[in-house]
Design a protein around this motif. Structure first.
Motif, mmCIF file in Angstrom:
data_model
loop_
_atom_site.group_PDB
_atom_site.id
_atom_site.type_symbol
_atom_site.label_atom_id
_atom_site.label_comp_id
_atom_site.label_asym_id
_atom_site.label_seq_id
_atom_site.Cartn_x
_atom_site.Cartn_y
_atom_site.Cartn_z
ATOM 1 N N THR A 120 0.541 7.930 -8.021
ATOM 2 C CA THR A 120 2.111 7.716 -7.388
ATOM 3 C C THR A 120 2.068 6.555 -6.290
ATOM 4 O O THR A 120 1.375 6.056 -5.916
ATOM 5 C CB THR A 120 2.561 8.922 -6.592
ATOM 6 O OG1 THR A 120 1.749 9.071 -5.545
ATOM 7 C CG2 THR A 120 2.224 10.271 -7.514
ATOM 8 N N ASN A 121 3.316 6.244 -6.165
ATOM 9 C CA ASN A 121 3.757 4.985 -5.361
ATOM 10 C C ASN A 121 3.212 5.589 -3.955
ATOM 11 O O ASN A 121 2.569 4.598 -3.454
ATOM 12 C CB ASN A 121 5.091 4.930 -5.188
ATOM 13 C CG ASN A 121 5.737 4.217 -6.418
ATOM 14 O OD1 ASN A 121 4.902 3.881 -7.549
ATOM 15 N ND2 ASN A 121 7.149 3.973 -6.569
ATOM 16 N N GLU A 122 3.337 6.811 -3.605
ATOM 17 C CA GLU A 122 2.805 7.133 -2.209
ATOM 18 C C GLU A 122 1.403 7.094 -2.003
ATOM 19 O O GLU A 122 0.936 6.521 -1.026
ATOM 20 C CB GLU A 122 3.460 8.693 -2.030
ATOM 21 C CG GLU A 122 2.765 9.168 -0.621
ATOM 22 C CD GLU A 122 3.716 8.497 0.671
ATOM 23 O OE1 GLU A 122 2.899 8.259 1.695
ATOM 24 O OE2 GLU A 122 4.739 8.096 0.261
ATOM 25 N N ILE A 123 0.440 7.325 -3.052
ATOM 26 C CA ILE A 123 -1.145 6.996 -3.100
ATOM 27 C C ILE A 123 -1.196 5.616 -2.907
ATOM 28 O O ILE A 123 -2.013 5.285 -1.992
ATOM 29 C CB ILE A 123 -1.588 7.597 -4.285
ATOM 30 C CG1 ILE A 123 -1.529 9.043 -4.412
ATOM 31 C CG2 ILE A 123 -3.129 6.922 -4.368
ATOM 32 C CD1 ILE A 123 -2.190 9.623 -5.717
ATOM 33 N N VAL A 124 -0.501 4.537 -3.639
ATOM 34 C CA VAL A 124 -0.510 3.016 -3.364
ATOM 35 C C VAL A 124 -0.326 2.696 -1.981
ATOM 36 O O VAL A 124 -0.865 2.123 -1.609
ATOM 37 C CB VAL A 124 0.150 2.466 -4.309
ATOM 38 C CG1 VAL A 124 0.189 1.233 -4.362
ATOM 39 C CG2 VAL A 124 -0.465 2.730 -6.097
ATOM 40 N N LEU A 178 -4.229 1.500 4.461
ATOM 41 C CA LEU A 178 -5.687 1.507 4.869
ATOM 42 C C LEU A 178 -6.463 0.292 4.668
ATOM 43 O O LEU A 178 -7.318 -0.314 5.266
ATOM 44 C CB LEU A 178 -6.575 2.949 4.102
ATOM 45 C CG LEU A 178 -5.981 4.160 4.479
ATOM 46 C CD1 LEU A 178 -6.778 5.170 3.517
ATOM 47 C CD2 LEU A 178 -6.448 4.577 5.892
ATOM 48 N N ALA A 179 -6.168 -0.251 3.463
ATOM 49 C CA ALA A 179 -6.984 -1.742 3.176
ATOM 50 C C ALA A 179 -6.088 -2.805 3.850
ATOM 51 O O ALA A 179 -6.536 -4.112 3.528
ATOM 52 C CB ALA A 179 -6.685 -1.641 1.857
ATOM 53 N N LYS A 180 -4.946 -2.708 4.562
ATOM 54 C CA LYS A 180 -4.214 -3.485 5.160
ATOM 55 C C LYS A 180 -3.748 -4.543 4.236
ATOM 56 O O LYS A 180 -3.609 -5.718 4.389
ATOM 57 C CB LYS A 180 -5.299 -4.315 6.316
ATOM 58 C CG LYS A 180 -5.783 -3.161 7.133
ATOM 59 C CD LYS A 180 -4.800 -3.097 8.403
ATOM 60 C CE LYS A 180 -5.648 -2.379 9.513
ATOM 61 N NZ LYS A 180 -5.118 -1.078 9.865
ATOM 62 N N LEU A 181 -3.375 -3.895 3.139
ATOM 63 C CA LEU A 181 -2.437 -4.879 2.031
ATOM 64 C C LEU A 181 -1.290 -4.493 2.086
ATOM 65 O O LEU A 181 -0.560 -3.501 2.662
ATOM 66 C CB LEU A 181 -3.230 -4.480 0.584
ATOM 67 C CG LEU A 181 -4.581 -4.489 0.666
ATOM 68 C CD1 LEU A 181 -4.992 -4.211 -0.787
ATOM 69 C CD2 LEU A 181 -4.860 -6.080 0.542
#
Length: 96
Positions: free
Chosen positions: A4-8, A14-17
């Motif tokens: 989902t968009n929430e997971i992304v 977390l990955a600072k992206l």
């Protein structure tokens, strides 16, 4: 598993992206394809298959770590275009 968009968003945080909406939709689609492929692997029958610790059954061949004769400095630098007493001189390749 459904991506989902929430997971992304959580993963990106977390990955600072940072993604805009278009990139986020593309990331959801790409990640969903990956997860679907891994899920498809679950269908493979692996009964009786031993787990691998590597891709080959060959073993490493080690040699004794012994000191041997080395090339003297005079011969080492004989054909070098530029050298110091114990180093090869090369053109600078990194500019700061």
């Amino acid at each position: 598993m459904k991506i989902t968009n929430e997971i992304v968003r959580k993963t990106a945080n977390l990955a600072k992206l940072q993604f805009d909406e278009v990139q986020e939709r593309a990331m959801v689609a790409d990640l969903q394809k990956m997860v679907d492929w891994v899920d498809k692997l679950q269908e493979v029958d692996t009964d009786g298959v031993e787990p691998l610790t590597g891709m080959t059954f060959e073993t490493d061949q080690f040699r004794d770590d012994t000191v041997k004769n080395h090339l003297p400095s005079e011969k080492t630098f004989k054909n070098a275009p530029k050298h110091d007493s114990s180093y090869f001189r090369v053109p600078k390749v990194i500019n700061q």
